[in-house]
Design a protein around this motif. Structure first.
Motif, mmCIF file in Angstrom:
data_model
loop_
_atom_site.group_PDB
_atom_site.id
_atom_site.type_symbol
_atom_site.label_atom_id
_atom_site.label_comp_id
_atom_site.label_asym_id
_atom_site.label_seq_id
_atom_site.Cartn_x
_atom_site.Cartn_y
_atom_site.Cartn_z
ATOM 1 N N THR A 1 -81.424 16.013 -11.717
ATOM 2 C CA THR A 1 -81.641 14.775 -12.470
ATOM 3 C C THR A 1 -83.000 14.776 -13.167
ATOM 4 N N GLY B 1 -82.895 17.127 -16.068
ATOM 5 C CA GLY B 1 -82.197 16.526 -17.197
ATOM 6 C C GLY B 1 -83.044 15.470 -17.898
ATOM 7 N N GLU B 2 -83.771 14.671 -17.110
ATOM 8 C CA GLU B 2 -84.649 13.665 -17.718
ATOM 9 C C GLU B 2 -85.761 14.323 -18.528
ATOM 10 N N GLU C 1 -85.644 17.263 -20.005
ATOM 11 C CA GLU C 1 -85.061 17.805 -21.231
ATOM 12 C C GLU C 1 -84.776 16.684 -22.246
ATOM 13 N N ALA C 2 -84.268 15.544 -21.756
ATOM 14 C CA ALA C 2 -84.012 14.417 -22.665
ATOM 15 C C ALA C 2 -85.308 13.890 -23.274
ATOM 16 N N ALA C 3 -86.365 13.817 -22.434
ATOM 17 C CA ALA C 3 -87.658 13.368 -22.964
ATOM 18 C C ALA C 3 -88.198 14.346 -24.003
ATOM 19 N N ARG D 1 -86.380 16.358 -25.922
ATOM 20 C CA ARG D 1 -85.572 16.202 -27.136
ATOM 21 C C ARG D 1 -85.972 14.946 -27.907
ATOM 22 N N LYS D 2 -86.227 13.865 -27.178
ATOM 23 C CA LYS D 2 -86.624 12.616 -27.834
ATOM 24 C C LYS D 2 -87.973 12.769 -28.526
ATOM 25 N N GLU E 1 -87.534 14.840 -31.623
ATOM 26 C CA GLU E 1 -86.913 14.049 -32.689
ATOM 27 C C GLU E 1 -87.929 13.109 -33.332
#
Length: 301
Positions: free
Chosen positions: A105, A108-109, A111-113, A115-116, A119
Motif C-alpha cells: 500500500t 502504491g501511494e 508511486e501515485a504521489a 505520478r501526481k 503531472e
C-alpha cells in the motif's frame, strides 16, 4: 615435649604459651582411631599487626550550578573521580513492524504521489512555455508595430477629400474673379447682368473654398494629434513642432485675408484684384500641406 607426644583431650582446647605458635595435625591409625598431633613452635614472636587505617573519604566538591548542556559529548574523565559527568537518558525507539500488505500500500501511494508530482511539473512546464510564447509573440508584435506606421486616419481621408473640393472652389473663384475684373475694366456698369453673375459666382466659390480649407486644415491637425498620442517614437521631434507652428501661422493669415476679400466683395463698388485671391488660395494650400505633413510624420514615428 616432643613432636610425637599424644596429649589428652583436655588439652586440645588449651591455648599455646605466650610467644609460641601452635599447629594441629590430624591422622587416622590402622585400627581406626584418630590421632591429633600438635606442633608447638617457641620461636620469636611475630610483630604486632599495624593499626587499621581509616577509610579514604575525598573532600566533597561543591555542587555545580545548572548550565546549558552543549550538544557535543563531554570529554572522557580518564579515571578522575572529581570530574562531574551527567548520564544521558536512554532513548528507546519503538517501531511497529509493518504488515505485509502495508508495504504494498505504501509503495502504491508513493508511486501515485510521484505520478501526481510529475503531472503537476509537466503542467507547470507547459504553462510556463505557453506564457513565454505569448510574451515573445507580444514582444514581436510590438516590434513589428513600431516598425510599421500607424493606419491611415479617417480624419486624414476626410481632410484630403475636402481639400480637393476647396481647391476646385478656389480655382473657380480665381477664374470668375478674372472674368469680373475684365468686365469691370471694360467699362461695364456694376448692374450689368454679366458682371453681376461673374461677381456673385466668384464670391460664392470663394466663400465655399474658404470654408473647405478651414475644415481640411483642422481635420489634418486633429489626425496628427491622434497619431502623436499613439506613437511610440520621439514625440518631441523638431520637425513636428516646426510644421504645426508654421501651419497654424500661415493658416491664420490666409483665413484673415480670405475674410477681408469676402467682406469687400459684397460691395459692388469695390474692385477685387485676382492677385489678392491668388495669395489667399496659395496660402491656404500651403497651410493645409503643412498640417497634413505634420499628421503624416506623427503617423510614421
Amino acid at each position: 615435649m616432643s613432636a610425637n607426644t599424644i596429649l589428652p583431650p583436655s588439652m586440645y582446647s588449651s591455648a599455646p604459651p605466650s610467644g609460641a605458635q601452635k599447629t594441629t595435625q590430624k591422622s587416622v591409625q590402622s585400627d581406626g582411631s584418630t590421632v591429633y598431633v600438635h606442633h608447638i613452635s617457641h620461636g620469636a614472636a611475630a610483630p604486632p599487626a599495624p593499626p587499621p587505617q581509616p577509610a579514604f573519604i575525598p573532600y566533597p566538591m561543591p555542587t555545580p550550578a545548572p548550565m546549558y548542556t552543549p550538544f557535543y559529548p563531554a570529554p572522557p574523565s580518564f579515571g578522575c573521580p572529581y570530574i562531574h559527568q551527567e548520564q544521558q537518558p536512554t532513548v528507546v525507539v519503538l517501531q511497529k513492524e509493518p504488515k505485509k500488505g502495508d508495504d504494498k500500500t505504501k509503495k502504491g501511494e508513493d508511486e501515485a504521489a510521484k505520478r501526481k508530482k510529475a503531472e503537476e511539473d509537466r503542467k507547470k512546464a507547459e504553462a510556463a512555455a505557453k506564457k513565454k510564447a505569448a510574451e515573445d509573440a507580444k514582444r514581436k508584435a510590438e516590434e513589428e508595430a513600431r516598425r510599421k506606421p500607424q493606419k491611415f486616419s479617417k480624419f486624414s481621408i476626410v481632410s484630403i477629400i475636402v481639400f480637393f473640393l476647396a481647391l476646385v472652389f478656389g480655382l473657380a473663384c480665381v477664374f470668375k474673379t478674372y472674368e469680373a475684373y475684365d468686365w469691370r475694366m471694360a467699362g461695364l456698369d456694376p448692374e450689368d447682368e454679366d458682371y453681376a453673375v461673374a461677381r456673385a459666382v466668384a464670391v460664392g466659390t470663394g466663400g465655399a473654398a474658404t470654408l473647405c480649407f478651414v475644415i481640411a486644415t483642422l481635420c489634418s491637425f486633429y489626425a496628427g494629434m491622434r497619431h502623436k498620442s499613439k506613437s511610440r517614437g520621439n514625440k518631441k521631434h523638431c520637425c513636428l513642432g516646426g510644421l504645426v507652428i508654421a501651419g497654424w501661422i500661415l493658416f491664420c493669415l490666409c483665413f484673415i485675408n480670405a475674410l477681408i476679400i469676402l467682406v469687400l466683395a459684397f460691395d459692388d463698388e469695390n474692385v477685387i484684384y485676382p492677385e489678392v485671391v491668388w495669395t489667399a488660395l496659395i496660402g491656404s494650400v500651403l497651410s493645409w500641406m503643412m498640417m497634413f505633413g505634420y499628421s503624416e510624420m506623427a503617423r510614421r514615428l
